[in-house]
Design a protein around this motif. Structure first.
Motif, PDB file in Angstrom:
ATOM      1  N   ILE A  53       0.871  -1.149   0.093  1.00  0.00           N
ATOM      2  CA  ILE A  53       0.144   0.186  -0.199  1.00  0.00           C
ATOM      3  C   ILE A  53       0.952   1.127   0.274  1.00  0.00           C
ATOM      4  CG2 ILE A  53      -0.313   0.562   2.484  1.00  0.00           C
ATOM      5  CD1 ILE A  53      -3.381   0.548   1.732  1.00  0.00           C
ATOM      6  N   GLY A  54       2.284   1.113  -0.195  1.00  0.00           N
ATOM      7  CA  GLY A  54       3.240   2.132  -0.149  1.00  0.00           C
ATOM      8  C   GLY A  54       3.812   2.488   1.027  1.00  0.00           C
ATOM      9  N   ILE A  55       3.690   1.819   2.268  1.00  0.00           N
ATOM     10  CA  ILE A  55       4.211   2.043   3.630  1.00  0.00           C
ATOM     11  C   ILE A  55       5.800   1.483   3.804  1.00  0.00           C
ATOM     12  CG2 ILE A  55       4.049   2.222   6.119  1.00  0.00           C
ATOM     13  CD1 ILE A  55       1.012   1.965   5.653  1.00  0.00           C
ATOM     14  N   ASP A  56       6.731   2.130   3.839  1.00  0.00           N
ATOM     15  CA  ASP A  56       7.906   1.910   4.115  1.00  0.00           C
ATOM     16  C   ASP A  56       8.282   2.274   5.492  1.00  0.00           C
ATOM     17  OD1 ASP A  56       9.198   4.191   3.868  1.00  0.00           O
ATOM     18  OD2 ASP A  56       9.838   3.801   1.946  1.00  0.00           O
ATOM     19  N   LEU A  57       9.535   1.593   5.796  1.00  0.00           N
ATOM     20  CA  LEU A  57       9.954   1.710   7.250  1.00  0.00           C
ATOM     21  C   LEU A  57      10.166   3.225   7.444  1.00  0.00           C
ATOM     22  CD1 LEU A  57      10.612   0.617  10.046  1.00  0.00           C
ATOM     23  CD2 LEU A  57      12.936   0.247   9.441  1.00  0.00           C
ATOM     24  N   ASP A  58      10.840   3.855   6.655  1.00  0.00           N
ATOM     25  CA  ASP A  58      11.244   5.411   6.867  1.00  0.00           C
ATOM     26  C   ASP A  58      10.107   6.115   7.080  1.00  0.00           C
ATOM     27  OD1 ASP A  58      14.174   4.540   6.928  1.00  0.00           O
ATOM     28  OD2 ASP A  58      14.342   5.387   4.770  1.00  0.00           O
ATOM     29  N   ALA A  59       9.242   6.021   6.088  1.00  0.00           N
ATOM     30  CA  ALA A  59       8.007   6.870   6.172  1.00  0.00           C
ATOM     31  C   ALA A  59       6.953   6.404   7.352  1.00  0.00           C
ATOM     32  CB  ALA A  59       7.014   6.429   4.872  1.00  0.00           C
ATOM     33  N   ALA A  60       7.057   5.184   7.853  1.00  0.00           N
ATOM     34  CA  ALA A  60       6.298   4.846   8.985  1.00  0.00           C
ATOM     35  C   ALA A  60       6.938   5.667  10.221  1.00  0.00           C
ATOM     36  CB  ALA A  60       6.475   3.431   9.097  1.00  0.00           C
ATOM     37  N   ILE A 135      -2.051   7.696  12.555  1.00  0.00           N
ATOM     38  CA  ILE A 135      -0.622   7.459  11.941  1.00  0.00           C
ATOM     39  C   ILE A 135      -0.832   7.049  10.349  1.00  0.00           C
ATOM     40  CG2 ILE A 135       1.244   5.948  11.814  1.00  0.00           C
ATOM     41  CD1 ILE A 135       1.282   5.626  14.567  1.00  0.00           C
ATOM     42  N   LEU A 136      -1.812   6.047  10.032  1.00  0.00           N
ATOM     43  CA  LEU A 136      -2.181   5.698   8.622  1.00  0.00           C
ATOM     44  C   LEU A 136      -2.817   6.917   7.867  1.00  0.00           C
ATOM     45  CD1 LEU A 136      -4.084   2.157   9.408  1.00  0.00           C
ATOM     46  CD2 LEU A 136      -1.800   2.566   8.377  1.00  0.00           C
ATOM     47  N   GLU A 137      -3.341   7.842   8.537  1.00  0.00           N
ATOM     48  CA  GLU A 137      -3.665   8.985   7.874  1.00  0.00           C
ATOM     49  C   GLU A 137      -2.638   9.920   7.452  1.00  0.00           C
ATOM     50  OE1 GLU A 137      -6.785  12.737   8.299  1.00  0.00           O
ATOM     51  OE2 GLU A 137      -6.548  11.290  10.106  1.00  0.00           O
ATOM     52  N   ARG A 138      -1.771   9.822   8.275  1.00  0.00           N
ATOM     53  CA  ARG A 138      -0.426  10.595   8.012  1.00  0.00           C
ATOM     54  C   ARG A 138       0.322  10.021   6.886  1.00  0.00           C
ATOM     55  NH1 ARG A 138       0.686  14.637  11.535  1.00  0.00           N
ATOM     56  NH2 ARG A 138      -0.419  14.449  13.696  1.00  0.00           N
ATOM     57  N   LEU A 139       0.091   8.464   6.598  1.00  0.00           N
ATOM     58  CA  LEU A 139       0.743   7.906   5.507  1.00  0.00           C
ATOM     59  C   LEU A 139      -0.032   7.842   4.388  1.00  0.00           C
ATOM     60  CD1 LEU A 139       2.227   5.137   7.953  1.00  0.00           C
ATOM     61  CD2 LEU A 139       3.543   6.797   6.523  1.00  0.00           C
ATOM     62  N   GLY A 140      -1.357   8.636   4.302  1.00  0.00           N
ATOM     63  CA  GLY A 140      -1.756   8.708   3.160  1.00  0.00           C
ATOM     64  C   GLY A 140      -3.178   7.521   2.872  1.00  0.00           C
ATOM     65  N   THR A 141      -3.284   6.962   3.931  1.00  0.00           N
ATOM     66  CA  THR A 141      -4.368   5.649   3.733  1.00  0.00           C
ATOM     67  C   THR A 141      -5.015   5.749   4.980  1.00  0.00           C
ATOM     68  OG1 THR A 141      -4.389   3.458   3.277  1.00  0.00           O
ATOM     69  CG2 THR A 141      -2.678   3.859   4.747  1.00  0.00           C
ATOM     70  N   THR A 142      -6.003   4.754   4.805  1.00  0.00           N
ATOM     71  CA  THR A 142      -7.065   4.494   6.177  1.00  0.00           C
ATOM     72  C   THR A 142      -6.956   3.121   6.504  1.00  0.00           C
ATOM     73  OG1 THR A 142      -8.926   3.882   4.627  1.00  0.00           O
ATOM     74  CG2 THR A 142      -8.645   6.216   5.282  1.00  0.00           C
ATOM     75  N   PRO A 143      -7.741   2.763   8.018  1.00  0.00           N
ATOM     76  CA  PRO A 143      -7.359   1.414   8.108  1.00  0.00           C
ATOM     77  C   PRO A 143      -8.550   0.458   7.452  1.00  0.00           C
ATOM     78  CG  PRO A 143      -7.867   2.735  10.037  1.00  0.00           C
ATOM     79  CD  PRO A 143      -7.744   3.689   9.007  1.00  0.00           C
ATOM     80  N   ALA A 144      -9.482   0.996   6.623  1.00  0.00           N
ATOM     81  CA  ALA A 144     -10.348   0.332   5.708  1.00  0.00           C
ATOM     82  C   ALA A 144      -9.499   0.011   4.530  1.00  0.00           C
ATOM     83  CB  ALA A 144     -11.531   1.103   5.523  1.00  0.00           C
ATOM     84  N   ALA A 145      -8.658   0.966   3.843  1.00  0.00           N
ATOM     85  CA  ALA A 145      -8.078   0.525   2.819  1.00  0.00           C
ATOM     86  C   ALA A 145      -6.940  -0.512   2.964  1.00  0.00           C
ATOM     87  CB  ALA A 145      -7.281   1.837   2.243  1.00  0.00           C
ATOM     88  N   LEU A 146      -6.198  -0.304   4.257  1.00  0.00           N
ATOM     89  CA  LEU A 146      -5.151  -1.209   4.649  1.00  0.00           C
ATOM     90  C   LEU A 146      -5.746  -2.761   4.877  1.00  0.00           C
ATOM     91  CD1 LEU A 146      -2.422  -2.054   5.374  1.00  0.00           C
ATOM     92  CD2 LEU A 146      -2.759  -1.419   7.884  1.00  0.00           C
ATOM     93  N   GLY A 281       9.065  -3.314  -1.535  1.00  0.00           N
ATOM     94  CA  GLY A 281       9.744  -2.529  -0.403  1.00  0.00           C
ATOM     95  C   GLY A 281      11.044  -3.184   0.024  1.00  0.00           C
ATOM     96  N   GLY A 282      11.743  -4.121  -0.662  1.00  0.00           N
ATOM     97  CA  GLY A 282      12.928  -4.664  -0.139  1.00  0.00           C
ATOM     98  C   GLY A 282      13.247  -5.926  -0.793  1.00  0.00           C
ATOM     99  N   THR A 283      13.923  -6.848   0.166  1.00  0.00           N
ATOM    100  CA  THR A 283      14.352  -7.946  -0.325  1.00  0.00           C
ATOM    101  C   THR A 283      13.734  -9.347   0.453  1.00  0.00           C
ATOM    102  OG1 THR A 283      16.180  -7.111  -1.000  1.00  0.00           O
ATOM    103  CG2 THR A 283      16.416  -9.472  -0.593  1.00  0.00           C
ATOM    104  N   GLN A 284      13.428 -10.398   0.262  1.00  0.00           N
ATOM    105  CA  GLN A 284      12.960 -11.496   0.713  1.00  0.00           C
ATOM    106  C   GLN A 284      14.039 -12.564   0.707  1.00  0.00           C
ATOM    107  OE1 GLN A 284      10.150 -11.249   2.199  1.00  0.00           O
ATOM    108  NE2 GLN A 284       9.507 -13.408   3.268  1.00  0.00           N
TER     109      GLN A 284
END
Length: 329
Positions: A53-60, A135-146, A281-284
């Protein structure tokens, strides 16, 4: 995997990551915001949903800091927070969950719930304080979208990180971990001999570590004299040296290291294999360790210890995966 094992492994992995995040701020109590950060880097579906959904560690991390500042400002308090430092959880002790965080994790494992990271995430976004929703709102999303993303087909699951195939006559164990860094950086880190003491707990230093890393290259490692928290380590003389060999290197997808005790010829060499794949967002990283199975009477005598052996393997792999992830946070 049984629910008991799934709950235990999820709780262990989230606890480690959350308390590592708390330690960056000099805190000893991990709360729900640290649990949220732990989920962002979790290797299960919950972590992939957050990253997709576009949330990475730095942004979080930034959103959590902004939320804390806004909460204080709403109370008329002007304060500056200390700048976050490096993770020191593994060098310190005295950490614990806040009551609301521990209660939340417990609810995620109720009899009608899975107890995995997805269950924890569902409890978290419904947490009554509303902090995570803000916090999700600050990240541009909502609980429902997540939650909609969490319920969608898990299209970001890596398809190229299978655990190494079990080999006849060998004991093995495997785990997976998410690393918040591009695959090329993770590969370079694992291929660099000087980094081995960071993720292999039995090695404290390496002789001639600067020699070129090529398949067939051999290094001598020495047991660590102290744990990361400063406590001394007692090591038997025959286990002071490790023979370390790079046995496979196919960048940036696979690398394997062999570890043996040259002064304990009856001991078995351990093989560590790392399979890497791009993921959102990275590497598995899939980590497999294996060693030769004992034969004859030694194998029979060791059968009662097999459950303990499996637990030790899991703990070792868990520590290795956590150390690799920590290197990029």
């Amino acid at each position: 995997m049984s629910k008991f094992v799934r709950v235990a492994q999820t709780s262990q992995s989230l606890s480690l990551a959350a308390m590592e995040e708390a330690s960056r701020l000099g805190l000893r109590t991990a709360d729900i915001e640290h649990l949220f950060l732990a989920l962002v880097i979790n290797d299960q579906a919950a972590g992939r949903a957050l990253r997709d959904i576009g949330i990475d560690l730095d942004a979080a991390r930034r959103a959590v800091e902004e939320q804390h500042a806004a909460q204080l400002a709403s109370l008329g308090i002007e304060a500056s927070f200390p700048e976050a430092g490096r993770i020191v959880f593994h060098e310190t002790d005295g950490y614990e969950w806040s009551k609301r965080a521990s209660d939340l994790i417990a609810r995620s494992a109720d009899k009608d719930k899975a107890g995995d990271a997805a269950a924890v995430l569902r409890e978290l976004v419904a947490e009554p304080s509303g902090m995570i929703a803000d916090i999700l709102e600050r990240l541009g999303t909502t609980p429902a979208a997540l939650l909609a993303q969490l319920d969608a087909p898990d299209s970001s699951t890596p398809a190229t990180t299978p655990a190494a195939a079990a080999m006849r006559g060998r004991i093995s164990g495997s785990t997976e971990t998410f690393v918040p860094a591009p695959i090329e950086r993770v590969w370079d880190y694992l291929a660099e001999p000087t980094n081995i003491p960071d993720w292999e707990m039995s090695v404290g230093s390496i002789e001639n570590a600067r020699q070129d890393a090529a398949v067939g290259g051999v290094w001598t490692g020495f047991a660590r004299e102290r744990r990361p928290d400063g406590k001394p380590v007692k090591v038997k003389p025959r286990f002071l040296r490790r023979r370390i060999e790079l046995v496979a290197a196919h960048g940036p997808e696979r690398i394997a290291w062999s570890f043996a005790y040259p002064d304990a010829p009856r001991s078995n060499a351990a093989l560590y294999e790392f399979s890497l794949a791009h993921t959102s967002g990275g590497t598995q990283v899939s980590i497999t360790t294996s060693w030769s199975r004992r034969t004859g009477w030694r194998r029979v005598a060791g059968l009662p210890l097999r459950p303990i052996q499996k637990f030790i393997v899991w703990i070792t792999l868990f520590q290795t995966g956590g150390a690799i992830s920590r290197a990029f946070r």
